[in-house]
Design an enzyme around this catalytic site. Structure first.
Site, short mmCIF file in Angstrom:
data_model
loop_
_atom_site.label_atom_id
_atom_site.label_comp_id
_atom_site.label_asym_id
_atom_site.label_seq_id
_atom_site.Cartn_x
_atom_site.Cartn_y
_atom_site.Cartn_z
N HIS A 107 0.84 -1.19 0.00
CA HIS A 107 0.00 0.00 0.00
C HIS A 107 0.87 1.25 0.00
O HIS A 107 1.93 1.27 0.62
CB HIS A 107 -0.90 0.04 1.24
CG HIS A 107 -1.73 -1.19 1.40
ND1 HIS A 107 -2.71 -1.56 0.50
CD2 HIS A 107 -1.71 -2.17 2.34
CE1 HIS A 107 -3.26 -2.69 0.89
NE2 HIS A 107 -2.66 -3.10 1.99
N GLU A 125 -2.16 -0.83 7.99
CA GLU A 125 -3.05 -1.85 8.54
C GLU A 125 -2.29 -2.70 9.54
O GLU A 125 -1.05 -2.65 9.60
CB GLU A 125 -3.62 -2.73 7.42
CG GLU A 125 -2.58 -3.57 6.71
CD GLU A 125 -3.13 -4.24 5.44
OE1 GLU A 125 -3.91 -3.61 4.71
OE2 GLU A 125 -2.75 -5.40 5.19
N HIS A 182 3.43 -7.45 1.53
CA HIS A 182 2.75 -8.37 2.44
C HIS A 182 1.75 -9.26 1.72
O HIS A 182 1.25 -8.90 0.65
CB HIS A 182 2.05 -7.61 3.57
CG HIS A 182 0.98 -6.65 3.11
ND1 HIS A 182 1.26 -5.43 2.56
CD2 HIS A 182 -0.36 -6.75 3.12
CE1 HIS A 182 0.13 -4.81 2.27
NE2 HIS A 182 -0.88 -5.60 2.59
N ARG A 202 -0.96 -4.47 -6.41
CA ARG A 202 -0.67 -5.90 -6.45
C ARG A 202 0.67 -6.11 -7.14
O ARG A 202 0.85 -5.68 -8.28
CB ARG A 202 -1.81 -6.59 -7.21
CG ARG A 202 -1.99 -8.04 -6.86
CD ARG A 202 -3.22 -8.63 -7.56
NE ARG A 202 -4.46 -8.33 -6.86
CZ ARG A 202 -5.55 -7.84 -7.45
NH1 ARG A 202 -5.56 -7.58 -8.74
NH2 ARG A 202 -6.64 -7.63 -6.75
ZN ZN Z 1 -2.92 -4.96 2.77
#
Ligand code: ZN
Length: 321
Positions: A107, A125, A182, A202
């Site tokens: 991200h 997150e 991640h 991605r």
């Molecule tokens: Zn994520």
């Protein structure tokens, strides 16, 4: 005031079917899911892609985004805040059931997202592992030593070399800062607390097909935002299964949220001194004030709720800004 009369915003989750999802949100968590391959339970969300509805009480039937707009006092009166972080309900809590591996992703931070994604927010997150197989791993970080190395590994598809897998077990806690490569691996169930944002790049999707086509990759953006080198693996995972009972154990404090684990045994009482406090019961059952709560309940204690009295045998993940 009688504890029973205090407003608690219990929310009905929204479910998402995903190519990597499973059935455990029904079999283990007893939610009514839309069908097989349900990967995500959006438990506390005001995001337009899944806006939770208040389940009971005086605000029953309202969505969380509606309440944020119409009843700002419930959330500490941020309606005039200039920070773009607070022009919407800022957090999003999910339970994720990964039957198979999720794509390798990253991200952006707020600055990159603002410049490249129409003023969107970046995304930070964190994960609390609810359950996983013995010897489970997930992807956190990578093995490239500098930007050139990173670019080469990604462009040449040297995924085995690039991806860093770390062992995890039930009760582990992982903070995923922007720029961190991640991926959740198959067999893991976790509770995710994140910024209310959906910008994901991605990096690699295991060459899988979805409806006959590979899902879109974001190679250039990924190379732009990935932090090199990655944080050492040993600094990424924190054990949180067995923390002191009947205390608010702080798992993380970052610019976007604080997250606590509360393991209730004899009972705990503390003032609700945050703008609002999110809670998810992840094990057991008990009471808040006089009201019964159990595993799978997600709710918000509004601003000025007063004394929070928890009793029973249960584990709670709490979060606030
Ligand atoms: Zn994520």
């Amino acid at each position: 005031m009688d504890q029973k009369e205090k407003t608690i915003l219990f929310l009905s989750p929204v479910f998402k079917q995903m190519i990597w999802g499973g059935e455990r949100l029904e079999t283990d968590w007893h939610y009514e899911i839309p069908g097989p391959g349900t990967g995500e339970c959006w438990a506390i969300s005001a995001h337009p892609n899944g806006d939770c509805v208040v389940r009971e009480g005086e605000y029953a039937g309202k969505t969380l985004s509606q309440l944020w707009e119409e009843e700002p006092a419930l959330f500490g009166n941020f309606e005039n805040a200039e920070s773009p972080k607070l022009d919407r309900f800022p957090l999003l809590t999910k339970i994720i059931d990964a039957k198979s591996d999720l794509s390798i992703q990253v991200h952006p931070d707020d600055a990159y997202a603002k410049a490249h994604e129409n003023g969107s927010l970046g995304k930070t997150e964190c994960w609390y592992i609810l359950d996983c197989a013995p010897n489970a791993t997930l992807v956190i970080g990578h093995n490239a030593k500098d930007k050139d190395d990173l670019t080469a590994m990604i462009k040449e598809g040297r995924w085995d070399e690039f991806i860093r897998e770390v062992p995890v077990k039930k009760g582990d806690f992982i903070q995923v800062d922007p720029g961190t490569v991640h991926a959740i691996k198959g067999g893991i169930m976790l509770l995710e607390t994140q910024q209310n944002s959906d910008i994901t790049y991605r990096v690699y999707d295991y060459d899988r097909l979805s409806d006959g086509k590979p899902r879109q990759l974001h190679v250039e953006q990924s190379i732009d935002v990935i932090t090199v080198p990655a944080r050492p693996a040993k600094d990424c995972v924190k054990e949180a299964a067995d923390l002191p009972k009947d205390e608010r154990n702080l798992l993380i404090s970052c610019p976007y949220y604080q997250v606590w684990k509360i393991d209730v045994e004899k009972g705990i009482s503390f003032p609700q001194d945050r703008p609002f406090l999110i809670m998810s019961v992840i094990a057991g059952e008990g009471k808040i004030g006089g009201q019964p709560i159990h595993r799978g309940d997600h709710f918000i204690l509004p601003c000025g709720y007063g004394e929070v009295a928890l009793q029973g045998q249960m584990e709670i993940i709490a979060a606030s800004i």
